[in-house]
Design a protein around this motif. Structure first.
Motif, short mmCIF file in Angstrom:
data_model
loop_
_atom_site.label_atom_id
_atom_site.label_comp_id
_atom_site.label_asym_id
_atom_site.label_seq_id
_atom_site.Cartn_x
_atom_site.Cartn_y
_atom_site.Cartn_z
N LYS A 218 0.84 -1.22 0.00
CA LYS A 218 0.00 0.00 0.00
C LYS A 218 0.86 1.26 0.00
CE LYS A 218 -1.90 -1.49 3.83
NZ LYS A 218 -1.33 -2.84 3.81
N THR A 219 1.80 1.34 0.95
CA THR A 219 2.59 2.58 1.09
C THR A 219 3.48 2.78 -0.14
OG1 THR A 219 2.56 2.18 3.46
CG2 THR A 219 4.12 3.82 2.65
N THR A 220 4.11 1.71 -0.61
CA THR A 220 5.00 1.83 -1.77
C THR A 220 4.22 2.25 -3.01
OG1 THR A 220 6.24 -0.01 -0.82
CG2 THR A 220 6.79 0.59 -3.06
N ARG A 246 1.60 0.50 13.02
CA ARG A 246 2.88 -0.20 12.87
C ARG A 246 4.03 0.72 13.26
NH1 ARG A 246 6.33 -0.90 8.76
NH2 ARG A 246 5.03 0.21 7.26
N ASP A 350 6.11 -9.02 -10.27
CA ASP A 350 7.47 -9.46 -10.60
C ASP A 350 7.89 -10.68 -9.76
OD1 ASP A 350 7.23 -7.45 -8.49
OD2 ASP A 350 9.38 -7.73 -8.20
N GLU A 351 7.10 -11.01 -8.76
CA GLU A 351 7.51 -12.11 -7.88
C GLU A 351 6.82 -13.42 -8.24
OE1 GLU A 351 7.24 -11.17 -3.74
OE2 GLU A 351 8.63 -9.49 -3.91
N THR A 373 1.62 -3.45 -10.13
CA THR A 373 2.99 -3.01 -9.84
C THR A 373 3.91 -4.20 -9.98
OG1 THR A 373 3.17 -3.43 -7.45
CG2 THR A 373 2.01 -1.42 -8.12
N1 GTP Z 1 8.87 -7.18 -5.49
C1 GTP Z 1 8.01 -6.23 -5.17
N2 GTP Z 1 8.00 -5.74 -3.92
C2 GTP Z 1 7.10 -4.77 -3.63
C3 GTP Z 1 6.19 -4.27 -4.58
N3 GTP Z 1 5.43 -3.33 -3.97
C4 GTP Z 1 5.88 -3.26 -2.70
N4 GTP Z 1 6.89 -4.12 -2.48
C5 GTP Z 1 7.66 -4.38 -1.26
O1 GTP Z 1 6.80 -4.98 -0.31
C6 GTP Z 1 7.20 -4.60 0.99
C7 GTP Z 1 6.00 -4.03 1.75
O2 GTP Z 1 5.61 -2.85 1.08
P1 GTP Z 1 4.79 -1.70 1.82
O3 GTP Z 1 4.50 -0.66 0.80
O4 GTP Z 1 5.46 -1.26 3.06
O5 GTP Z 1 3.49 -2.52 2.16
P2 GTP Z 1 2.24 -2.02 3.03
O6 GTP Z 1 1.03 -2.65 2.46
O7 GTP Z 1 2.25 -0.54 3.13
O8 GTP Z 1 2.61 -2.68 4.43
P3 GTP Z 1 1.86 -2.39 5.83
O9 GTP Z 1 1.67 -0.94 5.91
O10 GTP Z 1 2.80 -2.92 6.85
O11 GTP Z 1 0.60 -3.17 5.80
C8 GTP Z 1 8.32 -3.60 0.83
O12 GTP Z 1 9.54 -4.28 0.96
C9 GTP Z 1 8.15 -3.10 -0.61
O13 GTP Z 1 9.36 -2.66 -1.17
C10 GTP Z 1 6.22 -4.81 -5.91
O14 GTP Z 1 5.46 -4.46 -6.81
N5 GTP Z 1 7.15 -5.78 -6.14
#
Ligand code: GTP
Ligand code: MG
Length: 400
Positions: A218-220, A246, A350-351, A373
């Motif tokens: 979400k954040t990324t 968090r 990509d994973e 993404t």
């Molecule tokens: N390989 C890959 N990694 C990703 C992608 N998008 C996010 N990530 C990775 O996933 C991990 C979690 O990403 P966040 O954006 O922190 O996820 P979030 O949903 O905000 O996490 P919370 O706030 O803890 O729920 C990080 O290491 C990112 O770099 C993607 O498209 N591909």
């Protein structure tokens, strides 16, 4: 694609080798409607150093002949009736340069078509051999059997693959696999729901929230879109974060907003969210980050619902990882529905090499996909979801 191939042949010659062809993805905010293709070609310099073979041309009679080098004596007795002048050709057999160029282009096109026909025939035979009435082909034959197998290999559920192929409607007609793929892609792409990129409103800021399970991206993803809006589109952007759960979540997003010089507000309650939105009245877009918690945590789901009601979010994107199994994707969607989601956004393509789980999920719910993404890089690794590109990737058995 055909034009590109012709241009390569004309620039690099008949000996050019096509190394790679691909359709370029649409830019995140691209307004253009044209597809772009990229073709990588090369010439073998060692071969170029050899005396060049003259290109094979196809005559209208259907006879293939390599043109003879200048000065070769042709036995007039063997020329026969095929040597009659063509339309527009002078009686003495001399032809203008323009006529020759036109014929050349037509000949090359015919040759390309012929090659495509041979490829199709080969695929059709392969399909017939592969189908052989086995369960792996789902009871389909020819190109349809190959297509069925590719879908199932990509982890589309057999029942869904079966239903889709029957929906395409002409599975009783024997087609080569490229013909079947073309027909399938065109038809299924038109039913795969996509929302298009973020839109702006004329009156007031567009409020876009990102919700979803822990670590789904979400954040990324929010950071990628904020950077595009701010840097590429030069829009006024604000970010709200309601992720006060968090440890280090606020630092994570603050570091990013400092880099792209975007305002950040941290909200702890729905009331704070309401007044934070009021402060963003002059912005074009407000992106809202939320805490990732299990969709099975009822208390969290209730909090989230209250927050989204207070925000009056225009778009609520449920952010899901492409590496999640089918049943969990469906479970998430059903549990987050109550929070008012109106877009699905898939990360981490990509994973994984098999994206049938995305297809199965989207197929059974009525929500459009906004973005895919495919990496951790901000802001690059994101693209607007496009149905035909997705179907193509699905069939190729690889993600973006
Ligand atoms: N390989 C890959 N990694 C990703 C992608 N998008 C996010 N990530 C990775 O996933 C991990 C979690 O990403 P966040 O954006 O922190 O996820 P979030 O949903 O905000 O996490 P919370 O706030 O803890 O729920 C990080 O290491 C990112 O770099 C993607 O498209 N591909
Ligand atoms: Mg986060």
């Amino acid at each position: 694609m055909r034009e590109a191939l012709l241009q390569i042949k004309s620039d690099l010659g008949e000996e050019a080798i096509i190394l790679k062809t691909r359709k370029l993805p649409k830019k995140v905010f691209s307004l253009g409607s044209h597809d772009e293709v990229e073709v990588t070609a090369a010439i073998d310099e060692t071969a170029a150093a050899q005396p060049a073979l003259s290109p094979i041309t196809m005559k209208s009679t259907g006879v293939y002949e390599r043109p003879r080098p200048a000065g070769t004596v042709i036995d007039p007795g063997r020329a026969g009736p095929l040597a009659l002048p063509r339309a527009g050709e002078k009686e003495d057999g001399r032809r203008t340069n323009d006529q020759r160029r036109g014929d050349d282009r037509r000949d090359r096109l015919e040759l390309l078509e012929l090659k495509e026909d041979i490829r199709n025939l080969r695929a059709m035979v392969k399909g017939i051999l592969e189908s052989g009435g086995t369960a792996a082909a789902g009871g389909f034959t020819g190109g349809w059997a190959v297509l069925y197998k590719r879908l199932v290999d990509s982890e589309v559920k057999p029942a869904v693959a079966d239903e889709l192929l029957k929906r395409v409607g002409s599975t009783d007609i024997m087609l080569s696999d490229s013909q079947a793929e073309k027909q399938f892609t065109a038809e299924i792409a038109s039913t795969f729901p996509v929302s298009g990129p973020l839109k702006l409103k004329k009156d007031g800021p567009m409020v876009v929230a990102f919700i979803g399970p822990t670590g789904s991206g979400k954040t990324t993803t929010l950071a990628k879109l904020a950077a595009h809006c701010r840097i590429v589109k030069k829009k006024r952007v604000s970010i709200l974060t309601a992720d006060t759960y968090r440890i280090a979540a606020i630092e994570q997003i603050r570091m990013f907003t400092d880099i792209i010089k975007v305002g950040l507000q941290v909200v702890f309650t729905p009331e704070e969210a309401r007044s934070a939105i009021a402060e963003c009245a002059s912005d074009d877009i407000v992106l809202v980050d939320t805490a990732g918690r299990s969709q099975r945590n009822t208390e969290h789901m209730n909090d989230l619902q209250e927050l989204l009601t207070a925000l009056h979010a225009d778009e609520v994107h449920l952010v899901l990882s492409a590496t999640t199994k089918d049943s969990d994707l469906v479970d998430c969607i059903e549990r987050y529905r109550g929070a008012g989601i109106n877009r699905l956004l898939f990360t981490k393509l990509d994973e994984t090499g098999r994206i049938g789980n995305i297809f199965n999920t989207v197929h059974r719910c009525d929500l459009p996909v906004s973005y895919f993404t495919n990496g951790q890089s901000v802001p690059d690794d994101i693209e607007v979801a496009q149905a035909s590109r997705f179907i193509q990737r699905l069939l190729e058995g690889c993600a973006l």
